[in-house]
Scaffold this motif. Structure first.
Motif, PDB file in Angstrom:
ATOM      1  N   TYR A   1       0.852  -1.065  -0.187  1.00 53.82           N
ATOM      2  CA  TYR A   1       0.036   0.154  -0.017  1.00 53.82           C
ATOM      3  C   TYR A   1       0.888   1.173  -0.011  1.00 53.82           C
ATOM      4  O   TYR A   1       0.596   2.211  -0.733  1.00 53.82           O
ATOM      5  CB  TYR A   1      -0.919  -0.022   1.201  1.00 53.82           C
ATOM      6  N   LEU A   2       1.853   1.330   0.710  1.00 46.89           N
ATOM      7  CA  LEU A   2       2.873   2.379   0.827  1.00 46.89           C
ATOM      8  C   LEU A   2       3.468   2.545  -0.473  1.00 46.89           C
ATOM      9  O   LEU A   2       3.945   3.581  -1.054  1.00 46.89           O
ATOM     10  CB  LEU A   2       3.934   2.140   2.028  1.00 46.89           C
ATOM     11  N   ILE A   3       3.865   1.249  -1.280  1.00 50.79           N
ATOM     12  CA  ILE A   3       4.666   1.474  -2.442  1.00 50.79           C
ATOM     13  C   ILE A   3       3.537   2.103  -3.704  1.00 50.79           C
ATOM     14  O   ILE A   3       4.050   2.829  -4.305  1.00 50.79           O
ATOM     15  CB  ILE A   3       4.619  -0.062  -3.068  1.00 50.79           C
ATOM     16  N   GLN A   4       2.237   1.591  -3.579  1.00 52.13           N
ATOM     17  CA  GLN A   4       1.296   2.246  -4.544  1.00 52.13           C
ATOM     18  C   GLN A   4       1.183   3.770  -3.970  1.00 52.13           C
ATOM     19  O   GLN A   4       0.914   4.533  -5.081  1.00 52.13           O
ATOM     20  CB  GLN A   4      -0.113   1.671  -4.131  1.00 52.13           C
ATOM     21  N   ALA A   5       1.146   4.269  -2.828  1.00 48.81           N
ATOM     22  CA  ALA A   5       0.866   5.544  -2.425  1.00 48.81           C
ATOM     23  C   ALA A   5       2.393   6.208  -2.857  1.00 48.81           C
ATOM     24  O   ALA A   5       2.145   7.370  -3.454  1.00 48.81           O
ATOM     25  CB  ALA A   5       0.785   5.762  -1.096  1.00 48.81           C
ATOM     26  N   ALA A   6       3.442   5.697  -2.714  1.00 44.95           N
ATOM     27  CA  ALA A   6       4.689   6.234  -3.286  1.00 44.95           C
ATOM     28  C   ALA A   6       4.769   6.625  -4.639  1.00 44.95           C
ATOM     29  O   ALA A   6       4.872   7.428  -5.330  1.00 44.95           O
ATOM     30  CB  ALA A   6       5.980   5.572  -2.978  1.00 44.95           C
ATOM     31  N   HIS A   7       4.036   5.556  -5.640  1.00 42.76           N
ATOM     32  CA  HIS A   7       3.834   5.479  -7.029  1.00 42.76           C
ATOM     33  C   HIS A   7       2.734   6.805  -7.508  1.00 42.76           C
ATOM     34  O   HIS A   7       3.449   7.433  -8.228  1.00 42.76           O
ATOM     35  CB  HIS A   7       3.308   4.388  -7.333  1.00 42.76           C
TER      36      HIS A   7
END
Length: 291
Positions: A78-84
């Motif tokens: 989820y944090l990776i997606q938010a960072a993206h």
């Protein structure tokens, strides 16, 4: 017998250079496949605001977890997606305001910040699909707002992005989400070795055979398969876009024409300059005879 265009493009996907992060048309990273480039700004602004709100709520409701929050693959992803989403927003706004040559299809190099955005895009695509499938197929799913947001809406966003955005997907980039998956598996092993309880029942390393089998299946088959699904959606999107003559594709073609015209103009100017001395010399040589 003539080679079909599709077969030629598919063979191109297996060239060694496709492992890298260079793309000949960087404007694709900051626009929609279907609409004018400026419309893409509304897309990235909407999702940036959405993820800002959702992250704030996530922090509020998970304050009691402390460090335990960061042991779950769901939260990693989820944090990776938010960072993206945030990187996509930053790159798009910067390109549309400071690098209009890229936006208009006049540049050919891939800047470092676009490479970073591309890596996060590739990781998010495959991993978000994997998280949804594993959660609803192998675990005991819950249907709270937070669970739906992280296990279902994450995939909905990814699918919408794959259809709406013009970002390219290269088949040989499958290794990027695999590296991410490998690091999470390594983390789960270290976490178990330190004496903590299993993070997930399917990653119970006290049952080494089962955990290793499921991990290898997920890492070496599941993630590449998800990347292949994303590549197929990308290929279908480009095919439909090309054959329907959407505005974004036309603008991309216009950008290519502009690049070719600019290159042609430079060549003609250089040719003209190189001929000028010889023309002057010829003119001076003829002048005395003519007097």
């Amino acid at each position: 017998m003539k080679d079909c265009g599709g077969c030629k493009e598919l063979r191109e996907e297996f060239r060694a250079k496709r492992f890298g992060l260079h793309h000949e048309n960087p404007s694709l990273f900051v626009k929609s496949q279907w609409f004018r480039p400026k419309f893409y700004i509304f897309w990235v602004v909407f999702w940036m605001l959405f993820y800002t709100v959702m992250l704030c709520l996530d922090i509020h409701y998970n304050l009691g977890l402390d460090g335990e929050y960061f042991i779950y693959l769901t939260n990693w992803s989820y944090l990776i997606q938010a960072a993206h989403v945030f990187i996509d927003f930053g790159v798009t706004v910067f390109t549309h305001t400071k690098r209009k040559d890229i936006r208009d299809g006049l540049a050919t190099g891939t800047e470092w910040y676009m490479k970073v955005a591309w890596i996060f895009f590739n990781i998010n695509n495959a991993i978000s699909l994997m998280v949804t499938i594993i959660y609803y197929a192998l675990l005991e799913p819950k249907f709270s707002h937070g669970s739906i947001n992280k296990h279902l809406l994450n995939t909905i966003y990814t699918l919408l992005s794959l259809v709406f955005c013009a970002k390219p997907i290269q088949l040989l980039h499958f290794y990027q989400p695999m590296i991410y998956g490998f690091f999470y598996l390594l983390f789960s092993i270290i976490y178990h070795a330190l004496g903590y309880a299993p993070i997930y029942s399917v990653l119970d390393w006290s049952k080494t055979g089962t955990a290793a089998t499921l991990s290898c299946l997920s890492l070496f088959i599941g993630i590449p398969l998800m990347h292949l699904v994303c590549f197929s959606i990308h290929t279908l999107r480009v095919y439909v876009s090309t054959n329907t003559g959407c505005s974004a594709q036309k603008e991309s073609d216009n950008g290519q024409v502009k690049r070719e015209i600019t290159a042609g103009d430079v060549h003609l100017q250089e040719t003209a300059r190189s001929k000028q001395p010889s023309m002057i010399y010829t003119s001076n040589a003829v002048s005395p005879g003519s007097q």
